[in-house]
Write a protein that holds these residues in place. Structure first.
Motif, PDB file in Angstrom:
ATOM      1  N   ALA A 113       1.338  -0.888  -0.159  1.00 41.96           N
ATOM      2  CA  ALA A 113       0.085   0.190   0.129  1.00 41.96           C
ATOM      3  C   ALA A 113       1.063   1.112   0.016  1.00 41.96           C
ATOM      4  O   ALA A 113       0.435   1.964  -0.829  1.00 41.96           O
ATOM      5  CB  ALA A 113      -0.997   0.003   0.786  1.00 41.96           C
ATOM      6  N   ILE A 114       1.984   1.225   0.847  1.00 37.55           N
ATOM      7  CA  ILE A 114       2.847   2.616   0.757  1.00 37.55           C
ATOM      8  C   ILE A 114       3.558   2.883  -0.671  1.00 37.55           C
ATOM      9  O   ILE A 114       3.113   3.577  -1.042  1.00 37.55           O
ATOM     10  CB  ILE A 114       4.016   2.249   1.810  1.00 37.55           C
ATOM     11  N   ALA A 115       3.826   1.394  -1.142  1.00 41.75           N
ATOM     12  CA  ALA A 115       4.802   1.670  -2.786  1.00 41.75           C
ATOM     13  C   ALA A 115       3.439   2.894  -3.564  1.00 41.75           C
ATOM     14  O   ALA A 115       4.067   3.223  -4.314  1.00 41.75           O
ATOM     15  CB  ALA A 115       4.962   0.458  -3.018  1.00 41.75           C
ATOM     16  N   GLY A 116       1.997   1.520  -3.235  1.00 40.99           N
ATOM     17  CA  GLY A 116       1.046   2.684  -4.117  1.00 40.99           C
ATOM     18  C   GLY A 116       1.077   4.394  -4.079  1.00 40.99           C
ATOM     19  O   GLY A 116       1.045   4.915  -4.845  1.00 40.99           O
ATOM     20  N   VAL A 117       0.947   4.451  -2.676  1.00 35.12           N
ATOM     21  CA  VAL A 117       0.769   5.893  -2.400  1.00 35.12           C
ATOM     22  C   VAL A 117       1.761   6.861  -2.546  1.00 35.12           C
ATOM     23  O   VAL A 117       1.546   7.562  -2.890  1.00 35.12           O
ATOM     24  CB  VAL A 117       0.648   5.524  -0.390  1.00 35.12           C
TER      25      VAL A 117
END
Length: 198
Positions: A113-117
């Motif tokens: 999720a952090i990679a996406g954000v």
């Protein structure tokens, strides 16, 4: 019940495992048990776990990219997200490799999720997750299939080998981190080409 799960069931469970709902290492255990007990080739279970995990990681990545940072705070807590975000911003691909290849006691989906954000490149994300997961589940399935009954017995008494498992995990994570640090230094400080003298 686990025998009836099969490669297809493992595939769908792997998708769930990479979602924001953690399974606390259950996918590793299911992959090992199925590869050890069933007659199908071990690589079928490794492939099913890898494919499902990559799809689940992609879905988490896309949802987080659209929802933004507030979504992460609601799902994982603001303090944890802040800590993991700083770690990801510092190590980037290295952080992604460690959390997907090594069974560390952290929710891997949080890194997805952090990679996406943080707008991490999608193509690189898919490649890194796919290769890291493939290496992880291939190793688990191959070892379980080779030792079969002995592996199941060891799994039932997992707590007896907890120190060894922790040590191996730390060594693998450290090796990956050191490799990424050396690679980053090499890229930032390239070796000058030798000039030919006549």
């Amino acid at each position: 019940l686990l025998r009836s799960l099969g490669p297809l069931g493992l595939f769908f469970f792997a998708i769930f495992d990479s979602s924001p709902v953690p399974s606390f290492g259950a996918l590793d255990i299911f992959t090992a048990i199925l590869a050890a007990r069933n007659r199908e080739p071990w690589y079928l279970y490794a492939a099913a776990a890898t494919a499902g995990s990559v799809i689940g990681a992609y879905l988490t990545f896309r949802v987080a990219r659209k929802a933004g940072l507030d979504y992460l705070h609601r799902k994982f807590g603001e303090r944890r997200v802040s800590r993991l975000t700083k770690y990801f911003e510092r190590w980037g691909t290295g952080a992604l490799v460690v959390c997907t290849a090594v069974p560390i006691p952290l929710p891997t989906s949080a890194f997805f999720a952090i990679a996406g954000v943080l707008d991490y490149p999608l193509r690189t994300f898919i490649i890194v997750v796919a290769l890291s997961r493939a290496a992880r589940y291939a190793a688990i399935a191959a070892v379980a299939s080779h030792y079969r009954r002995h592996f199941i017995v060891a799994l039932r008494h997992l707590w007896l080998h907890s120190a060894l498992i922790v040590a191996i995990t730390i060594i693998l994570a450290a090796a990956i981190v050191v490799s990424m640090v050396l690679l980053r230094r090499r890229r930032s400080h390239p070796i000058p080409a030798k000039t030919q003298t006549t």
